[in-house]
Write a protein that holds these residues in place. Structure first.
Motif, short mmCIF file in Angstrom:
data_model
loop_
_atom_site.label_atom_id
_atom_site.label_comp_id
_atom_site.label_asym_id
_atom_site.label_seq_id
_atom_site.Cartn_x
_atom_site.Cartn_y
_atom_site.Cartn_z
N TRP A 1 29.78 53.06 81.96
CA TRP A 1 30.55 54.13 81.59
C TRP A 1 32.33 53.55 82.01
CZ3 TRP A 1 33.73 55.18 86.47
CH2 TRP A 1 34.50 56.62 86.26
N ALA A 2 32.02 52.47 83.43
CA ALA A 2 32.87 51.73 84.41
C ALA A 2 34.67 51.55 83.56
CB ALA A 2 32.70 51.11 85.53
N LEU A 3 33.61 50.57 82.67
CA LEU A 3 34.24 49.06 81.46
C LEU A 3 35.29 50.16 80.14
CD1 LEU A 3 31.72 46.74 80.73
CD2 LEU A 3 33.55 46.55 81.95
N ALA A 4 34.25 51.10 79.68
CA ALA A 4 35.63 52.25 78.14
C ALA A 4 36.39 52.44 79.38
CB ALA A 4 34.16 52.96 78.31
N ALA B 1 27.41 40.93 83.08
CA ALA B 1 27.73 40.14 81.58
C ALA B 1 26.67 40.42 80.71
CB ALA B 1 27.12 38.62 82.27
N SER B 2 25.73 41.26 80.66
CA SER B 2 24.75 42.15 79.69
C SER B 2 25.86 43.41 78.74
CB SER B 2 23.96 42.58 80.63
OG SER B 2 22.52 41.85 81.12
N GLU B 3 26.96 43.70 79.46
CA GLU B 3 27.81 44.91 79.46
C GLU B 3 28.79 43.93 78.33
OE1 GLU B 3 26.55 48.05 78.40
OE2 GLU B 3 25.07 47.93 79.56
N ASP B 4 29.53 43.06 79.87
CA ASP B 4 30.51 42.73 78.92
C ASP B 4 30.43 40.72 79.23
OD1 ASP B 4 33.26 41.92 78.71
OD2 ASP B 4 34.62 42.52 79.93
N PRO B 5 30.04 40.24 78.70
CA PRO B 5 30.53 38.93 78.06
C PRO B 5 31.22 37.62 78.55
CG PRO B 5 28.42 39.55 76.43
CD PRO B 5 29.73 40.45 77.05
N SER B 6 32.67 38.78 78.71
CA SER B 6 33.32 38.01 79.32
C SER B 6 34.40 38.08 79.69
CB SER B 6 34.59 37.83 77.54
OG SER B 6 34.77 39.38 77.13
N ILE B 7 33.48 38.77 80.71
CA ILE B 7 33.78 39.74 81.87
C ILE B 7 34.40 38.22 83.14
CG2 ILE B 7 31.99 39.88 83.33
CD1 ILE B 7 33.12 42.25 83.93
N ALA C 1 23.97 28.49 92.43
CA ALA C 1 25.61 29.07 92.20
C ALA C 1 25.51 28.32 90.15
CB ALA C 1 26.60 29.07 92.16
N SER C 2 25.21 27.31 90.00
CA SER C 2 25.31 26.27 89.26
C SER C 2 24.39 26.85 87.74
CB SER C 2 24.98 24.76 89.70
OG SER C 2 24.85 23.54 88.51
N GLU C 3 22.93 27.27 88.73
CA GLU C 3 22.11 27.83 87.85
C GLU C 3 22.51 28.95 87.17
OE1 GLU C 3 18.38 27.35 89.82
OE2 GLU C 3 18.47 25.00 89.57
N LEU C 4 23.20 29.12 87.40
CA LEU C 4 22.80 31.45 87.70
C LEU C 4 24.42 31.06 86.49
CD1 LEU C 4 21.94 33.78 88.27
CD2 LEU C 4 23.45 34.01 90.08
N ILE C 5 25.08 30.28 87.12
CA ILE C 5 26.82 29.85 85.89
C ILE C 5 25.80 29.96 84.40
CG2 ILE C 5 28.83 29.16 84.67
CD1 ILE C 5 28.64 28.84 88.47
N GLU C 6 25.06 28.82 84.51
CA GLU C 6 24.40 28.27 83.17
C GLU C 6 24.11 29.65 82.16
OE1 GLU C 6 22.44 24.30 81.21
OE2 GLU C 6 22.69 23.87 83.61
N GLN C 7 22.99 29.80 83.49
CA GLN C 7 22.67 30.73 82.26
C GLN C 7 22.93 32.03 81.90
OE1 GLN C 7 19.04 31.92 85.32
NE2 GLN C 7 18.40 33.45 84.04
N LEU C 8 23.48 32.57 83.21
CA LEU C 8 24.03 33.72 82.54
C LEU C 8 25.98 33.13 81.61
CD1 LEU C 8 23.73 35.93 85.56
CD2 LEU C 8 22.22 35.80 83.43
N HIS C 9 25.99 32.10 81.02
CA HIS C 9 27.11 31.63 80.48
C HIS C 9 28.21 32.60 81.27
CE1 HIS C 9 24.79 29.86 77.89
NE2 HIS C 9 24.14 31.02 77.69
N LEU C 10 28.96 32.79 82.23
CA LEU C 10 29.58 32.84 83.55
C LEU C 10 30.79 32.80 82.95
CD1 LEU C 10 27.04 33.92 87.02
CD2 LEU C 10 27.66 35.56 84.73
#
Length: 209
Positions: free
Chosen positions: A27-30, A53-59, A77-86
């Motif tokens: 709702w907020a992203l819209a 990131a699931s709703e907007d991968p490029s956020i 942080a490093s693992e999460l950034i890689e896992q979620l492609h943040l």
């Protein structure tokens, strides 16, 4: 982005009380052109990062690193950034830790007159610089009820002191509920986290209040 009245905000918060984080984020992203999510990779941050990131991968993910995090937090942080492609936008203090050690004599105690300036250098200034450069119209956070007295006074939707709409999709969630969420999404968590500006776990960091 539309500016909501206090009455409209109350109605929306009542509406979203039983909504899923994904529904709230969608709702907020819209209604947003330049959303950001902020993080310091403290415990349970993986939930908001995954959900956004699931709703907007490029956020854009704004990470203001004080430079005093634990080795475990940096690894997390490093693992999460890689896992979620943040899409991380990293901001750090303008002064080095060596400079502060010399100037302040280490991390100032909470009652020290130096503590306010220390907090400004390591947290407030990098955050203000990040917001000035990114110019978001929407701010996703992982604030939750029960964390601090101030956070108990807000809700899923609230406004920052600068008039920016803050969205906290997990506001009413407990640690136990988040434990289940992280397990279901196969997301890591890390509890060895240190905030040099807070000292006490229930003390507000200054970015929100």
């Amino acid at each position: 982005m539309k500016k909501y009245t206090e009455k409209e905000l109350k109605i929306l918060n009542e509406k979203f009380r039983k909504a899923s984080p994904g529904e709230i984020i969608k709702w907020a992203l819209a209604a947003s052109d330049k959303p950001v999510v902020t993080t310091n990779f403290r415990p349970y941050e993986a939930a908001i990062l995954y959900a956004c990131a699931s709703e907007d991968p490029s956020i854009k993910v704004i990470w203001c690193d004080t430079g005093y995090n634990t080795p475990q937090t940096y690894k997390h942080a490093s693992e999460l950034i890689e896992q979620l492609h943040l899409n991380v936008k990293l901001y750090i203090p303008q002064q080095t830790a060596a400079y502060r050690d010399a100037y302040f004599g280490g991390i100032p105690e909470i009652n020290s007159p130096k503590h306010e300036e220390f907090t400004r250098q390591v947290k407030l200034e990098p955050f203000q610089r990040a917001m000035a450069q990114q110019k978001p119209d929407l701010w996703f956070t992982n604030l939750r009820k029960g964390q601090t007295a101030f956070r108990d006074s807000i809700d899923i939707l609230s406004y920052s002191k600068d008039g920016l709409l803050k969205v906290s999709p997990f506001y009413h969630w407990s640690d136990k509920e988040l434990d289940v969420y992280l397990a279901e999404k196969n997301l890591p968590n890390e509890f060895k986290y240190f905030d040099p500006t807070k000292v006490l776990g229930n003390r507000e960091c200054g970015l929100h209040a």
